[in-house]
Every structure is written in structure tokens, then in C-alpha cells.
Design an enzyme around this catalytic site. Structure first.
Site, PDB file in Angstrom:
ATOM      1  CB  ALA A 185     -16.445  -2.736  -4.385  1.00 34.33           C
TER       2      ALA A 185
ATOM      3  CD  GLU B  46      -3.149  -1.306  -8.104  1.00 32.94           C
ATOM      4  OE1 GLU B  46      -3.561  -1.625  -8.971  1.00 32.94           O
ATOM      5  OE2 GLU B  46      -3.114  -0.213  -7.565  1.00 32.94           O
ATOM      6  CG  LEU B  47      -2.504  -5.900  -2.095  1.00 34.79           C
ATOM      7  CD1 LEU B  47      -1.743  -6.724  -1.156  1.00 34.79           C
ATOM      8  CD2 LEU B  47      -3.951  -6.483  -2.270  1.00 34.79           C
ATOM      9  N   GLY B  48      -2.709  -1.680  -0.825  1.00 29.98           N
ATOM     10  CA  GLY B  48      -2.542  -0.274  -0.580  1.00 29.98           C
ATOM     11  C   GLY B  48      -1.429   0.472  -0.896  1.00 29.98           C
TER      12      GLY B  48
ATOM     13  CD  GLN C  95     -12.948   5.000   3.063  1.00 27.84           C
ATOM     14  OE1 GLN C  95     -13.196   3.685   3.634  1.00 27.84           O
ATOM     15  NE2 GLN C  95     -11.612   5.306   3.261  1.00 27.84           N
TER      16      GLN C  95
ATOM     17  CD  GLU D 221      -4.450   2.585   0.982  1.00 26.39           C
ATOM     18  OE1 GLU D 221      -4.756   1.460   1.555  1.00 26.39           O
ATOM     19  OE2 GLU D 221      -4.013   2.619   0.113  1.00 26.39           O
TER      20      GLU D 221
END
Ligand code: ADP
Length: 491
Positions: free
Chosen positions: A187, A260-262, A341, A394
Site C-alpha cells: 500500500a 479478504e475485505l472489510g 484515515q 466499517e
């Protein structure tokens, strides 16, 4: 916040690993890597784009078809064990780098050592345990049938910023165990640990082109990897929205995909639970890594007779958590990863208030000597219902929505009233309740009287909008292989 020197942060722009060589982006462009505890730039990263991904995929293909393909299982195992041993010696600097890069406190990143070394050793064992089958058949004549297991080929790994040292292993380990090759795109907000880990793998004897690292943006480098016609599989961990784009992009050449997500996982606390354990357990189940964990227990369902007491104790517990300098060994929570964030999380504080939630603790950005970084305190929201946005979406911040329930059936119904299905927990002294809730909550991982334990030997997978694809355990390795059936006429 004290600035600290690190041998990897030598002022030179960080290059990408392609075909065993450390290279700049073809465009020559770079982008900044920021320490979230100080808001200051600590390194420049090569800004890889589509053409760099193309180079990396070509290198991975060449390696797959080259000498790596002739590595025997015990050769791959030896390499992986050597990486584990080398990493053990180099880890102390690596975890400091991870902390500087993405903010998780050293008390957390230092625990990754055991986890990562064990993962490498577990998958090294898998490398020598691959096997096909010999199914019997009744075909007329004399026909023999058997299956082979063969590596899929070039894998694209796309990982998020919330724990890159761990996330990358979910594609590095099965790649090496099976004889695939990998192009890894870390990332934008946390690539440094992954680059340093690659150096360590090289020191341990990683052959050229077997693992390639392209740093860069999701919308350019990531998107090209997901769509690349010569990539056989994508292993993605990240947000649900990006996961959908990855799946769509993969359709061009019918890549295998694991996503693989939230999550918005339910943590269900019954009135008979041992609150001495349940309060800190549920608290850290939500707040750990500043809430930046996909399976964090962010919806805390509490049975009504103990609701007020639980909220009070959870709020009191959250105020004891030490938030601050991530390099101080006593710190329990560091900053959020980025200013972006930070805005997301503080915006949810406003949404929660507007929805009528009571802020029992936290709920404001931290100032004072933490004002330069992206710090928020662990936050407890009470008076919540499961239909409020803060309970449905989320947040990826340390925000617990505490929701009352009356009966076990209601707890399960509310727990399942979500688009996600990644994790969940139940706290009770009643063994029947524990088993029923663990069975009936629709999630890939359930914990009983604890929260968030994971290990490479134990598989996990999501449901619904939390995605699909196994991580951990033997089935994970199988997802890097395809089955080939051979029929042979013996007559
Ligand atoms: P976040 O929004 O929290 O950064 P993402 O799911 O977007 O989470 O990011 C996870 C990883 O996916 C990162 O490595 C990011 O660069 C990458 N990514 C983002 N957008 C895309 C895309 N369209 N295609 C492929 N990868 C992407």
C-alpha cells in the site's frame, strides 16, 4: 515525539525489486512516505506504474519458467527455513521500521517476530507435503487415473497498510511453498517494511524474480496488476470497494481471485460473562492496532442486565490505554496510518453524535504533544442501535459501538444483521451458549472468551462482503495449485 534514525532510512529514494534488481520507476517518479506519528516525510518511494508492473510480471514469468521451476520441494523448504532464520536475526530493526512506517506501537510490531517466523516454518513444511491423488475408476478396459498438483504460475499480491509485514506473508509463504512466483504491490501508506523484508529474503538466497515488489498507487500499479493478462491469480486484502474492482478487473483473463475485505464483527457479551476478562478482551478486540484490523470486534452487543455496568467499565478501561509515541515500549496504541484515515475516523465521531449516540469515552482527535500526528483515543459509543451508520459501516478506527440485547436469539439475529461475515466472539460461562453462538453467527472466524487470536496454521476465510478465499492452513496452500487429471491407457 522524538525523531529516530533508522539504518534503512538513509535519505536515498527507495527502489523496487524487479527480477532480483533494485530499480527506479521507469518514469523516474517518486512519492512520499510519511511517519503517521509526526506527519513528517521519512522516505521517498519509487512510483511504479503500469509499465513497471509489466516488467515485474515478465520477470516473475521468466523466473517461474526458469531454474525456480526446477527447485525440488526440499529446496523450497530449505530456502524458506533460511528466510525464517535470517529474519529472526534481522527482526529488531524491521519491526522499528514497520512502526515508523504505519504507526503500530513497538509493543505490537515486536510480537510479529514469533508469528512471522512460525508462518515461514509452517509453510516450509507444506512445501514438502504437496501431493496428488490416485482415484480408482471403473472405465472399461484398463485405465489408470491420477491427479497432479501444479503451481498456478504468477501471483499478484495486493495488500493494505494496516499490517503489511503480516499481510505480505499471506502471499509470500504459499508462493514459495508451491513454486509460484509473485509480484507484490504494497500500500502507498506502508511499503517500507515490505521492501526491507525483501532485502532479507535476498540475503537468505531468494532467487531472482521469484518475489518482485512494485511500489505505487492502487489506481495505476494495483489496477494494472489486477487486470494483467499474464497474472494467474490475485491475492488481495483491503477494502470491500477495492475488492469489487479487483474481481471485475480479474475477469479479463479469468484469474483465480482471493479477496479478504472489510468487516463489522459482532462481539457478544452475555450477563454471565467474566467481566474481568470480557471488558479488556472486548476492548482490545476492537481497539488493537487503533482499530485498523479487518476482523476487529466493533459491534459490542451486551446483554441488558449488565449493559450500563459494562459501558462504564469499558469506558474506564479505554481511558487506561496508553496512546502515544509508538516507539515507547509502554505505548499500547499509536496513531492512525494517515491524515486521510484520521479524517475518516473523526468524521464518524460527528456522525455518531448526530445519530444520537452517547460518547462514553474518546470521540475527539488527540492534541497536545500528539497534535502533529494522526492520533485518536479509543472511543466507546453507547446508546447505539444496530441500524445506525456507525454500527453498519466499517470505520477502521478504535471505535466500539455498544448495543444492548435481551435474548440469545436476538444477539445472533443482530450479530448477523450486517453485510459482512469475517469474525465475531462470544463471552459467557455457559458452554451451551458458547457453542450455539459460535455455530450460528455467520462469520469465518469465531472466538470464545477471547478475541483476535490468529496463527498461520489455522485457516480463516470470510463470508458475504468480507470476501472469499482461505488464508492459513493447508487449504491456503492448495489455492496456489491447480489439479491436473491424467488418464492413462494401460491395455
Ligand atoms: P484503503 O482505501 O484503505 O487504502 P484499499 O483497499 O483501497 O484500502 O487498498 C488496499 C490495497 O489496494 C492498496 O495496496 C491499494 O494501493 C490497492 N488498490 C487501491 N485501488 C486499487 C485498484 N483499483 N486496483 C488494484 N489495487 C488497488
Amino acid at each position: 515525539m522524538i525523531e529516530r534514525a533508522h539504518p534503512f532510512l538513509d535519505g536515498k529514494p527507495k527502489r523496487m525489486l524487479i527480477g532480483g534488481h533494485w530499480v527506479d520507476a521507469l518514469s523516474g517518479e517518486t512519492f512520499d512516505s510519511v511517519n503517521p506519528a509526526t506527519g513528517k516525510v521519512i522516505a521517498q518511494l519509487a512510483e511504479g506504474e503500469a509499465e513497471d508492473v509489466d516488467r515485474a510480471v515478465a520477470a516473475a514469468r521468466t523466473a517461474f519458467e526458469g531454474p525456480w521451476g526446477r527447485f525440488k520441494p526440499f529446496d523450497r523448504q530449505a530456502l524458506m527455513l533460511n528466510i525464517a532464520d535470517t529474519l529472526e536475526r534481522r527482526f529488531d530493526d524491521l519491526c522499528v521500521l514497520e512502526t515508523l512506517d504505519m504507526g503500530a506501537p513497538i509493543a505490537r510490531t515486536s510480537t510479529y517476530k514469533r508469528w512471522i517466523v512460525q508462518a515461514l516454518r509452517f509453510y516450509a513444511g507444506q512445501a514438502v507435503a504437496l501431493a496428488g491423488t490416485t482415484p480408482h475408476n471403473s472405465f472399461p478396459g484398463d485405465m489408470f487415473s491420477y491427479t497432479l498438483r501444479a503451481p498456478l504460475g504468477v501471483v499478484g499480491g495486493i495488500i493494505p497498510w494496516n499490517g503489511p509485514l503480516i499481510s505480505q506473508l499471506w502471499s509470500v509463504c504459499p508462493t514459495l511453498a508451491t513454486g509460484c512466483t509473485l509480484v507484490l504491490k504494497p500500500a502507498e501508506d506502508a511499503s517500507l517494511g515490505v521492501l526491507r523484508f525483501a532485502e532479507i529474503m535476498q540475503e537468505a538466497g531468494l532467487p531472482d524474480g521469484v518475489v518482485n515488489i512494485v511500489t505505487g498507487r492502487g489506481s495505476t500499479a494495483g489496477a494494472r496488476l489486477a487486470a494483467h493478462p499474464d497474472v494467474d491469480k490475485i491475492a488481495f486484502t483491503g477494502s470491500t470497494a477495492t475488492g469489487r474492482r479487483i474481481i471485475e478487473a480479474s475477469a479479463g483473463n479469468m484469474k483465480r481471485v482471493a479477496v479478504e475485505l472489510g468487516g463489522k464483527s459482532p462481539d457478544i457479551i452475555f450477563a454471565d460473562a467474566d467481566l474481568e476478562r470480557a471488558v479488556p478482551g472486548a476492548g482490545m478486540g476492537c481497539f488493537n492496532n487503533s482499530g485498523q484490523i479487518c476482523y476487529a470486534g466493533t459491534r459490542v452487543f451486551v446483554q441488558r442486565p449488565i449493559y450500563d455496568e459494562f459501558v462504564e467499565r469499558l469506558a474506564a478501561f479505554s481511558k487506561t490505554i496508553k496512546v502515544g509515541d509508538s516507539l515507547d515500549p509502554a505505548t499500547q496504541l499509536g496513531p492512525l496510518v494517515s491524515s486521510r484515515q484520521l479524517s475518516t475516523v473523526t468524521n464518524y465521531f460527528d456522525i455518531a453524535r448526530a445519530e444520537g449516540a452517547t460518547v462514553a469515552s474518546g470521540g475527539e482527535r488527540l492534541g497536545g504533544d500528539l497534535a502533529e500526528g494522526f492520533f485518536v483515543p479509543p472511543t466507546v459509543l453507547s446508546g447505539m442501535t444496530n441500524d445506525m451508520r456507525t454500527a453498519r459501516e466499517e470505520i477502521f478506527g478504535p471505535v466500539a459501538s455498544v448495543i444492548a440485547f435481551d435474548t440469545e436469539e436476538e444477539a445472533i439475529r443482530l450479530g448477523n444483521d450486517t453485510q459482512y461475515g469475517l469474525g465475531g466472539a462470544v463471552w459467557t460461562r455457559d458452554v451451551g451458549t458458547a457453542h450455539r453462538v459460535a455455530r450460528d453467527v455467520r462469520a469465518g472466524m469465531m472466538w470464545v472468551n477471547c478475541y483476535g487470536t490468529t496463527e498461520s496454521t489455522v485457516q480463516s476465510e470470510g463470508l458475504g462482503m468480507s470476501g472469499y478465499g482461505v488464508k492459513g492452513g493447508q487449504r491456503h496452500v492448495e489455492e496456489y495449485l491447480y489439479s491436473k487429471t491424467v488418464w492413462m491407457n494401460l491395455a
